[in-house]
Design a protein around this motif. Sequence first.
Motif, PDB file in Angstrom:
ATOM      1  N   GLY A   9       0.847  -0.844   0.159  1.00  0.00           N
ATOM      2  CA  GLY A   9      -0.135   0.267   0.057  1.00  0.00           C
ATOM      3  C   GLY A   9       0.817   1.160  -0.368  1.00  0.00           C
ATOM      4  O   GLY A   9       0.687   2.086  -1.515  1.00  0.00           O
ATOM      5  N   ARG A  10       1.952   1.216   0.384  1.00  0.00           N
ATOM      6  CA  ARG A  10       2.768   2.695   0.474  1.00  0.00           C
ATOM      7  C   ARG A  10       2.953   2.960  -0.162  1.00  0.00           C
ATOM      8  O   ARG A  10       3.781   3.592  -0.590  1.00  0.00           O
ATOM      9  N   ARG A  11       3.697   1.694  -0.961  1.00  0.00           N
ATOM     10  CA  ARG A  11       4.764   1.812  -2.439  1.00  0.00           C
ATOM     11  C   ARG A  11       3.748   1.797  -3.399  1.00  0.00           C
ATOM     12  O   ARG A  11       4.561   3.044  -4.168  1.00  0.00           O
ATOM     13  N   ARG A  12       2.647   1.401  -3.385  1.00  0.00           N
ATOM     14  CA  ARG A  12       1.493   2.567  -4.347  1.00  0.00           C
ATOM     15  C   ARG A  12       1.416   3.321  -4.369  1.00  0.00           C
ATOM     16  O   ARG A  12       1.368   4.397  -5.464  1.00  0.00           O
ATOM     17  N   THR A  13       1.143   4.349  -2.950  1.00  0.00           N
ATOM     18  CA  THR A  13       0.708   5.782  -2.973  1.00  0.00           C
ATOM     19  C   THR A  13       2.492   6.111  -2.753  1.00  0.00           C
ATOM     20  O   THR A  13       2.185   7.630  -3.504  1.00  0.00           O
ATOM     21  N   THR A  14       3.344   6.067  -3.253  1.00  0.00           N
ATOM     22  CA  THR A  14       4.027   6.622  -3.380  1.00  0.00           C
ATOM     23  C   THR A  14       4.646   6.876  -4.893  1.00  0.00           C
ATOM     24  O   THR A  14       4.562   7.408  -5.575  1.00  0.00           O
ATOM     25  N   ALA A  15       4.515   5.720  -5.655  1.00  0.00           N
ATOM     26  CA  ALA A  15       3.727   5.766  -6.561  1.00  0.00           C
ATOM     27  C   ALA A  15       2.740   7.028  -7.332  1.00  0.00           C
ATOM     28  O   ALA A  15       3.149   7.449  -8.259  1.00  0.00           O
ATOM     29  N   GLU A  16       1.186   6.725  -6.867  1.00  0.00           N
ATOM     30  CA  GLU A  16       0.378   7.605  -7.088  1.00  0.00           C
ATOM     31  C   GLU A  16       0.566   9.401  -7.207  1.00  0.00           C
ATOM     32  O   GLU A  16       1.468   9.499  -7.691  1.00  0.00           O
ATOM     33  N   ARG A  17       1.514   9.494  -5.807  1.00  0.00           N
ATOM     34  CA  ARG A  17       2.609  10.994  -5.461  1.00  0.00           C
ATOM     35  C   ARG A  17       3.332  11.455  -6.775  1.00  0.00           C
ATOM     36  O   ARG A  17       3.575  12.514  -6.977  1.00  0.00           O
ATOM     37  N   ARG A  18       3.951  10.419  -6.996  1.00  0.00           N
ATOM     38  CA  ARG A  18       5.097  10.642  -8.096  1.00  0.00           C
ATOM     39  C   ARG A  18       4.586  11.039  -9.323  1.00  0.00           C
ATOM     40  O   ARG A  18       5.053  11.592 -10.284  1.00  0.00           O
ATOM     41  N   ARG A  19       3.693  10.164  -9.728  1.00  0.00           N
ATOM     42  CA  ARG A  19       2.823  10.438 -11.062  1.00  0.00           C
ATOM     43  C   ARG A  19       2.212  11.729 -11.168  1.00  0.00           C
ATOM     44  O   ARG A  19       2.037  12.581 -11.595  1.00  0.00           O
ATOM     45  N   ASP A  20       1.427  11.958  -9.416  1.00  0.00           N
ATOM     46  CA  ASP A  20       0.823  13.166  -9.922  1.00  0.00           C
ATOM     47  C   ASP A  20       1.753  14.731  -9.779  1.00  0.00           C
ATOM     48  O   ASP A  20       1.626  15.716 -10.419  1.00  0.00           O
ATOM     49  N   ARG A  21       2.822  14.396  -8.769  1.00  0.00           N
ATOM     50  CA  ARG A  21       3.522  15.168  -9.144  1.00  0.00           C
ATOM     51  C   ARG A  21       4.748  15.815 -10.997  1.00  0.00           C
ATOM     52  O   ARG A  21       4.782  16.802 -10.341  1.00  0.00           O
ATOM     53  N   GLU A  22       4.810  14.685 -11.536  1.00  0.00           N
ATOM     54  CA  GLU A  22       5.339  14.283 -12.547  1.00  0.00           C
ATOM     55  C   GLU A  22       3.954  15.447 -13.819  1.00  0.00           C
ATOM     56  O   GLU A  22       4.542  16.643 -14.676  1.00  0.00           O
ATOM     57  N   ARG A  23       2.340  14.955 -13.509  1.00  0.00           N
ATOM     58  CA  ARG A  23       1.596  15.841 -14.528  1.00  0.00           C
ATOM     59  C   ARG A  23       1.216  17.553 -14.086  1.00  0.00           C
ATOM     60  O   ARG A  23       1.579  18.075 -14.495  1.00  0.00           O
ATOM     61  N   ARG A  59      15.069  14.033 -10.724  1.00  0.00           N
ATOM     62  CA  ARG A  59      14.498  13.181 -10.375  1.00  0.00           C
ATOM     63  C   ARG A  59      13.296  12.407 -11.259  1.00  0.00           C
ATOM     64  O   ARG A  59      13.147  11.254 -10.763  1.00  0.00           O
ATOM     65  N   HIS A  60      12.427  12.848 -11.608  1.00  0.00           N
ATOM     66  CA  HIS A  60      11.485  12.462 -12.171  1.00  0.00           C
ATOM     67  C   HIS A  60      11.933  12.284 -13.529  1.00  0.00           C
ATOM     68  O   HIS A  60      11.056  11.917 -14.704  1.00  0.00           O
ATOM     69  N   PHE A  61      12.970  13.526 -14.322  1.00  0.00           N
ATOM     70  CA  PHE A  61      13.254  13.668 -16.161  1.00  0.00           C
ATOM     71  C   PHE A  61      14.638  13.118 -15.769  1.00  0.00           C
ATOM     72  O   PHE A  61      15.242  13.822 -15.047  1.00  0.00           O
ATOM     73  N   ALA A  62      15.284  12.990 -16.803  1.00  0.00           N
ATOM     74  CA  ALA A  62      16.076  12.903 -17.144  1.00  0.00           C
ATOM     75  C   ALA A  62      17.268  13.729 -17.537  1.00  0.00           C
ATOM     76  O   ALA A  62      18.568  14.305 -17.315  1.00  0.00           O
TER      77      ALA A  62
END
Length: 299
Positions: A9-23, A59-62
């Motif tokens: 659950g924590r990993r999924r939440t972290t991945a979702e936060r990462r996608r939200d930040r990228e957007r 951290r999100h983009f090369a």
Amino acid sequence: MSSALLAIGRRRTTAERRRDRERDIIRATRDLFDERGAIDAQIDDIAKRVGINKALIYRHFAGKEELFALTLVDYLGELDERLQQVDGPRKAPMTRLRALSEVFVDFCLEYPAFADCAMSLLRRTGEELFGEITEPVMVKLGAAMASALDRISAILKAGQRTGVFDEVDTDYLANHLYTQTLGAMHMARMGLIVSRDTPHQGDRPGHPVVHQADIGTVRATAITATLATAVGRKALTGTTPAKAGPRRATNGALKAGGTTKAASTNSTAGRTSTSSTGRTKHGKATARRSPSRTAGDNQ
């Protein structure tokens, strides 16, 4: 709940936060593009707009190029939605292509940074792009471009079946039209026309001057150029271009695509007459229209 499920659950939440930040970062980049243009958008400004540290962007983009490529993907997604709204397979191919061309041109005029960003990527070689952009992002960019290009290619194929458009590779021509329109929109972006202020006087040419380009004229010309390029060689002859190259027959006649065309040349008068294309006088060609085709046929 077990510790393993909590960890998932924590990993999924972290991945979702990462996608939200990228957007959020991509959205902020596009906002700055639209306000200032692609050239003036800086990573520092993007980070401030999102409210994060500049280092987090990397951290999100090369790099900057990858972020800009994903921003272009966002533009292309909106463009494709607009193209889909005006397209319809039951419409005549010429009508469909005109509608898509109008949408594409207007989108470039509405979002000049889109044209800037697209042109910037076109100036790079494939090797340079793969050195600056990771493969997953290149796949996303390619898919976004292919969606719009496939739509154009399908219209070109429909026009070829009805005899309206030139018999050329439709995938190539779709890419050509995309690039051609971006170039025209760059002219609109600059808004400049170069000419001379006075006629030539002997060996003394007039001084070059710069005029303001009329955006309406640029728009109309870009749309017309798209349609003319799609019609291609048909516009020159009014018939389907011969697939075989010309060759000299034994009787002196010119053969093309299996059809013999008698040709004669009068070198002293500077005139050439051909049985299939009409007569050329003083360097001006007059094409004979096909009696079976009018301007509105198959469009």
